[in-house]
Design an enzyme around this catalytic site. Structure first.
Site, PDB file in Angstrom:
ATOM      1  N   HIS A  95       0.841  -1.200   0.000  1.00  0.00           N
ATOM      2  CA  HIS A  95       0.000   0.000   0.000  1.00  0.00           C
ATOM      3  C   HIS A  95       0.872   1.244   0.000  1.00  0.00           C
ATOM      4  CE1 HIS A  95      -2.365   3.164   2.334  1.00  0.00           C
ATOM      5  NE2 HIS A  95      -2.960   3.070   1.169  1.00  0.00           N
ATOM      6  N   SER A  96       0.554   2.178  -0.879  1.00  0.00           N
ATOM      7  CA  SER A  96       1.267   3.456  -0.939  1.00  0.00           C
ATOM      8  C   SER A  96       2.763   3.221  -1.141  1.00  0.00           C
ATOM      9  CB  SER A  96       0.970   4.268   0.327  1.00  0.00           C
ATOM     10  OG  SER A  96       1.496   5.576   0.240  1.00  0.00           O
ATOM     11  N   MET A  97       3.605   3.770  -0.278  1.00  0.00           N
ATOM     12  CA  MET A  97       5.048   3.629  -0.445  1.00  0.00           C
ATOM     13  C   MET A  97       5.516   2.195  -0.217  1.00  0.00           C
ATOM     14  SD  MET A  97       6.175   6.557  -1.405  1.00  0.00           S
ATOM     15  CE  MET A  97       7.933   6.499  -1.121  1.00  0.00           C
TER      16      MET A  97
END
Length: 898
Positions: A173-175
């Site tokens: 998720h995300s980074m």
């Protein structure tokens, strides 16, 4: 003092800029559909079992941990290792929690229960201590190395099992998705350790805010590796974006680069994912029930029955992901689907010879095959379209070869259908199927359920309508419209001249129906052929429906297809489609795509104003107000030509090498050009927004200093103006050394903050002194004469002291307020490093690596000197220089006379 220096026209202009910026910000943060995601719930209490890591590993990464997710009896059973399932590792993103794994983990557990645990997944999650890795890039490499160790630790938990896994699947998720991609850049990492990578709202292309060089360097390393080694990377990767609801990571950043020799990567927006069809924000993408159900279905379809692990066949993995995330045919996934189907049994065969046909099925006791002979229709029509409201997964439409009235076997065309929220539809071009003699629509026997099947033959040109969009600068004052008069089930509206990210429109669809008693549903699908960013709107007709039209990805130069508005309509209704420019959404696109560059424009405006103040001080002896100089000096033509010149020079290798040696960041203009994001007037708009922000920021900082000085006067005895001014006081070198030591031993951002507070303290003290001086009503004449005598005496002495008058103090305050405004932005941009350091203070006393340390070494002595400098000292040196020049001229004249 601040407002008096600006005329009403300038105030009106800055207020207009605030209004325009507010429109853009409102579109980014509020101008999207409501959250239509269903919440995913746990059926039993979630438990997170901490996995014991090797002592050396735990000591090397004291802030990081590894957990196994479980619920109820599953959690109890798996407290005793080893494990027997299929490992999946969840990586949280910026400030993310390891507990975010619970949504996908719980749904996968329920799915395993439905099949009596024939297969099941073990979901692991990494605790990154909720680090702000999107804003501070110093820990990205450390996280990557820790994940590598976690993968090896996870695989050891399955040793000795019959079907022990040799690799793990990763959800990032995300980074966390970027960290997963960075694993491949590690020297000792084996690519076979990962069998599948799914990223959610991960900015793959570039950082959202490149606040330090560690972030940009990390991105450059990862992306360059994936581009240069694309032929050798066999990792199947899926990137899912949240759409316009995700204002933290715009969807354009999540699209993996399309390379001709790297076909194992897919990028899609959640609004285009079948059975999801919703936009998600940055956090809800991990718990959105529709999306997590799709993800779990894909995981179970990826299992190899022989190994009881995720398949190693890259073609199957890509087929499964295409099936669930790109185009769903309303059938269960089959690796090798049967093309030929038997059409035998006790069924009725009903020939249909009309070009338009509708059948309403309700409580059917017999199976019915409706046959459509194609020979006559081929002479008149080019396409056939069929749709059914029965959303089961059985085959429903076939093609017969060389048949008269019925056929024993047929080609299953159901795999070419497309699942939509309320129907499954199929469009065939008759020219592509010359061997088919009949089209067969199958209606099964149903009891108690009602559904409708429609088919029609048509010419493509009658259902394809061109609608040019309005001009960018029409500001919504003009519109273009088309009227759909014919009674068809399907229309394609080609949106001409639409393909740039700075374009934004509102489409209004008005439907009018006659003689309709039941509620009818229409579907409007915005189809973007060059990227998977489609969006669907469901409307109950008759109605008036508004659709936002804007892009995440600009149309490539070599792309000839145009954007389409696909309308699945009712034959009993007429539709009017109107398009007009949306000025607020255009501003929203500017903020969405270029908002990260705004601090650079703000600081450039402040520096231009500060330069104007210095010039005014040297030329006239007085420092003009910040707002006046901002109006005079902050001009785009003073910035853009310099940027263009640097951009041109960076094209030469020697200049690029010099640029890199000086550790200067990559030029924004080059980054924007590489991402096809440079559009007309964007630099001008951003400069105006930056100047406006600099103006109101100056007003805020000046007001804050006044309020703090008033508080100072209320709490302490009124101070006096300094009697003498020295460029360097005795305590200044000591203070500078202390702050530099603090920067070296702890955190550069912390030292910058202390310097900022010291500077603010000095200016508040000066503001309070000036206020006290101005409020004094009587002046002791005798005291002033004594001061005059003393000043004459000091003129004759060897040591000269400078006196600070009220005018000098006001000039100094103007200069210092400008510096405070600039320094405030520097402190704000360095805050992520400070927050990261404070959160990890129990593990590390010294921040390493520290992106703010070089800046602190330069800024601390500079601010220390500026904080103790007044304009009178500058003016005195200028006056001294003039006096010395005059003496030299007089001396020259005397020598000439002699």
């Amino acid at each position: 003092m601040f407002l008096h220096s600006v005329n009403l026209w300038n105030v009106a202009f800055y207020a207009l800029m605030v209004f325009m910026a507010t429109l853009g910000l409102w579109d980014v943060f509020f101008g999207f559909e409501e959250n239509k995601c269903s919440m995913s719930y746990m059926f039993e209490y979630p438990e997170y079992q901490k996995i014991q890591l090797p002592k050396k590993l735990a000591k090397r990464y004291p802030a990081y941990e590894l957990y196994l997710y479980g619920e109820g009896s599953y959690a109890e059973e798996h407290k005793i290792l080893p494990l027997t399932g299929i490992p999946v590792l969840f990586l949280p993103g910026n400030a993310g929690s390891y507990k975010q794994v619970r949504s996908v983990g719980s749904i996968a557990l329920r799915k395993a229960e439905d099949i009596d645990f024939k297969y099941h997944f073990d979901f692991f999650s990494v605790n990154f201590n909720e680090e702000l890795v999107a804003l501070y890039g110093g820990s990205l490499q450390k996280q990557t190395k820790f994940v590598h160790e976690c993968i090896k630790t996870i695989l050891k938990l399955y040793k000795g099992q019959e079907f022990a896994p040799k690799s793990v699947a990763i959800i990032g998720h995300s980074m966390g998705g970027l960290v997963a991609r960075a694993l491949l850049t590690l020297k000792n990492f084996k690519q076979d350790l990962i069998n599948l990578l799914i990223t959610q709202a991960t900015p793959h292309v570039a950082p959202v805010l490149p606040l330090d060089r560690f972030i940009t360097d990390f991105y450059m390393t990862v992306n360059n590796y994936w581009i240069l080694n694309a032929r050798h990377i066999n990792l199947t990767t899926l990137s899912v974006a949240g759409g316009f609801r995700d204002y933290q990571v715009r969807s354009g950043l999540t699209f993996l680069p399309k390379l001709s020799h790297h076909t194992s990567a897919l990028s899609v927006v959640s609004s285009a994912v079948p059975k999801t069809w919703v936009s998600t924000d940055h956090l809800s993408i991990v718990w959105c029930k529709q999306l997590q159900l799709t993800t779990v279905r894909a995981f179970f379809d990826l299992i190899d029955a022989d190994t009881k692990q995720i398949t190693q066949n890259p073609k199957k993995k890509l087929s499964v992901l295409n099936h669930h995330f790109i185009r769903h045919p309303a059938k269960h996934f089959e690796e090798n689907p049967a093309i030929i189907s038997d059409l035998t049994g006790t069924s009725m065969w009903v020939p249909v010879k009309v070009s338009k046909w509708t059948y309403v099925a309700y409580n059917e006791s017999d199976k019915i095959y409706f046959t459509f002979p194609l020979a006559n229709h081929r002479k008149i029509y080019t396409h056939v379209y069929c749709q059914s409201t029965m959303l089961d997964t059985n085959s429903w439409i076939f093609g017969c070869i060389n048949s008269t009235s019925m056929c024993r076997q047929g080609i299953d065309l159901s795999w070419k259908a497309e699942l939509l929220p309320t129907i499954k539809s199929l469009t065939l071009r008759l020219q592509d199927y010359p061997s088919l003699s009949h089209l067969v629509v199958y209606v099964p026997s149903v009891h108690g359920s009602k559904f409708v099947v429609d088919c029609e033959f048509f010419k493509k040109e009658t259902r394809t309508i061109q609608l040019p969009v309005t001009h960018l600068f029409s500001f919504g004052l003009s519109s273009r419209k088309v009227l759909l008069n014919t009674s068809g089930l399907f229309y394609n509206i080609e949106l001409l001249n639409f393909g740039q990210i700075y374009q934004a429109f509102k489409i209004n669809v008005v439907s009018k129906c006659s003689g309709v008693k039941e509620e009818i549903t229409s579907i409007y699908k915005l189809h973007i052929p060059w990227s998977y960013e489609d969006s669907l709107t469901i409307a109950q007709v008759p109605s008036s429906t508004e659709i936002s039209l804007k892009l995440h990805i600009a149309q490539p130069e070599n792309e000839s297809q145009v954007a389409l508005l696909k309308m699945y309509t009712s034959s009993d209704c007429q539709y009017e489609v109107t398009v007009k420019t949306s000025f607020s959404q255009i501003l929203g696109q500017v903020v969405r795509f270029h908002g990260g560059a705004l601090p650079a424009y703000v600081t450039s405006s402040i520096l231009l104003a500060y330069g104007g103040q210095l010039y005014s001080l040297f030329s006239t002896g007085h420092c003009l107000e910040y707002a006046t100089m901002l109006d005079k000096q902050a001009k785009p033509y003073k910035v853009d030509p310099f940027v263009l010149m640097i951009k041109f020079l960076l094209g030469y290798k020697w200049f690029k090498e010099l640029w890199d040696v000086l550790l200067l960041p990559e030029l924004d203009a080059i980054v924007l050009t590489s991402q096809s994001m440079c559009f007309p007037l964007v630099s001008l708009v951003l400069f105006l927004f930056g100047t406006c922000t600099a103006y109101w920021g100056g007003l805020l900082s000046s007001t804050s200093v006044r309020l703090l000085s008033s508080l100072w006067l209320a709490l302490k005895r009124p101070p006096e103006l300094p009697k003498d001014i020295k460029m360097i006081s005795l305590d200044l070198p000591f203070l500078t050394i202390v702050l530099i030591i603090v920067s070296w031993t702890t955190c550069g951002a912390f030292a910058i903050l202390l310097t900022y507070l010291y500077y603010v303290f000095k200016i508040v003290h000066l503001q309070a002194s000036l206020a006290t001086f101005k409020n004094s009503q009587t002046v002791n004449l005798k005291h002033s004469r004594r001061n005059e005598k003393k000043s004459n005496h000091h003129k004759d002495s060897t040591v000269h002291y400078l006196h600070l008058s009220a005018n000098d103090a006001e000039d100094s305050l103007r200069m210092h307020n400008t510096v405070i405004n600039l320094l405030t932005w520097i402190v704000l941009l360095s805050m992520p490093s400070l927050i990261y350091w404070l959160k990890n203070l129990r593990y590390y006393f010294k921040l390493s690596p520290d992106p703010c340390k070089p800046l602190a070494f330069i800024l601390i002595p500079t601010m220390a000197i500026l904080g103790n400098t007044h304009t009178v000292s500058i003016k005195s040196r200028k006056a001294g220089a003039r006096e010395e020049d005059g003496q030299r001229r007089d001396h020259g004249r005397r020598e000439g006379c002699c």
